[in-house]
Design a protein around this motif. Sequence first.
Motif, short mmCIF file in Angstrom:
data_model
loop_
_atom_site.label_atom_id
_atom_site.label_comp_id
_atom_site.label_asym_id
_atom_site.label_seq_id
_atom_site.Cartn_x
_atom_site.Cartn_y
_atom_site.Cartn_z
N HIS A 228 -30.19 18.22 -4.10
CA HIS A 228 -29.71 19.34 -4.91
C HIS A 228 -30.26 19.28 -6.33
O HIS A 228 -30.69 18.23 -6.81
N SER A 229 -30.17 20.40 -7.01
CA SER A 229 -30.48 20.48 -8.42
C SER A 229 -29.18 20.74 -9.17
O SER A 229 -28.38 21.58 -8.76
N ASP B 191 -32.55 17.31 -11.65
CA ASP B 191 -33.14 17.96 -10.47
C ASP B 191 -33.50 16.93 -9.42
O ASP B 191 -34.42 16.14 -9.60
N ARG B 192 -32.76 16.94 -8.34
CA ARG B 192 -33.03 16.04 -7.22
C ARG B 192 -33.45 16.85 -5.99
O ARG B 192 -33.22 16.44 -4.86
N SER B 193 -34.04 17.98 -6.26
CA SER B 193 -34.47 18.88 -5.19
C SER B 193 -35.37 18.17 -4.20
O SER B 193 -36.22 17.37 -4.57
#
Length: 98
Positions: free
Chosen positions: A84-85, A90-92
């Motif tokens: 997720h972001s 931001d861990r997209s």
Amino acid sequence: MPPVSNLSLLSPHNDAEAATILDIARSLGLDVRESNQPWGATLDKEPAENFLNLKPNVMIIEMPGVEKEAELAKSHTLFIIDHHSYGVLDRSNPKSSL
């Protein structure tokens, strides 16, 4: 990946993806720490008892918290599993956390 005996997993149980991750972790014999937080769970809101006696390696599932992660990283090896972001964090990833 470290041996199962050296792993703790911390995850909320707030959707089907998290429920499946928790089920798999339990079936593998991991030290599972289930968060009672609803959707939007963060490490800074997690009760202190869920951090007691963690194994040397800790998998954190979709619970952002940069400051708590840094604190835990002083004494543990962390595996951050997320896709997720969260605004500036931001861990997209096109893959799910599962």
